[in-house]
Design a protein around this motif. Sequence first.
Motif, short mmCIF file in Angstrom:
data_model
loop_
_atom_site.label_atom_id
_atom_site.label_comp_id
_atom_site.label_asym_id
_atom_site.label_seq_id
_atom_site.Cartn_x
_atom_site.Cartn_y
_atom_site.Cartn_z
N ASP A 178 36.25 -8.30 55.80
CA ASP A 178 36.37 -6.86 56.01
C ASP A 178 37.79 -6.37 55.78
OD1 ASP A 178 33.68 -7.03 56.63
OD2 ASP A 178 33.97 -6.76 58.79
N LYS A 237 38.73 -3.49 52.94
CA LYS A 237 39.45 -2.24 53.23
C LYS A 237 40.65 -2.06 52.31
CE LYS A 237 38.30 -2.31 58.11
NZ LYS A 237 38.79 -2.70 59.41
N LYS A 241 39.94 -0.85 48.60
CA LYS A 241 39.50 0.53 48.31
C LYS A 241 40.64 1.43 47.94
CE LYS A 241 35.39 0.25 51.05
NZ LYS A 241 34.62 0.68 52.15
#
Length: 160
Positions: A153, A157, A160
């Motif tokens: 995760d 993040k 992006k």
Amino acid sequence: MPTIQRKHTMYHSTVLDADPDTVWATVRDAMQILDIVSPGDLDIHRDVSWVEGGSVDTVPARYDFRLTLNGRLVQQEIAARDEINKTQSYRAVAPTSGVARYEATIRVFPITNDPARSFFDWSRTLEIAEDADLDVVEAIIDVMEKQTDAVRDHFAKTAK
């Protein structure tokens, strides 16, 4: 949760949305990976620091932290690192919280047909003390079960 054996092994892997060099630059640093796998309200550690002259670029390198779960001191050491193959092993240097012995290895691999991503794996072996509080050990293992997802995760993040 499965029954805890006296010798408990774990293996987790995932594909990360970052190239191997980017991932390695982060996960080779115990301070950074601890921050990733224990953020904020999921925090299992506090007071994290290098000790006895340890640093991110030193091997062996000792670091300590306290479990938020029970306030116990955890003493670990980077035991081996291979910068070329992007592999790092670490271990507990003293028993704590019912874990008599702990060893782990993280590895980062390139994905041949997708150089912007990488494969990450984390293997661990815990030897549980005979007199361990199994509720505490189960809580620690439960947190560990989710840590590879936290790494995934984190890089999702940043991609992006």
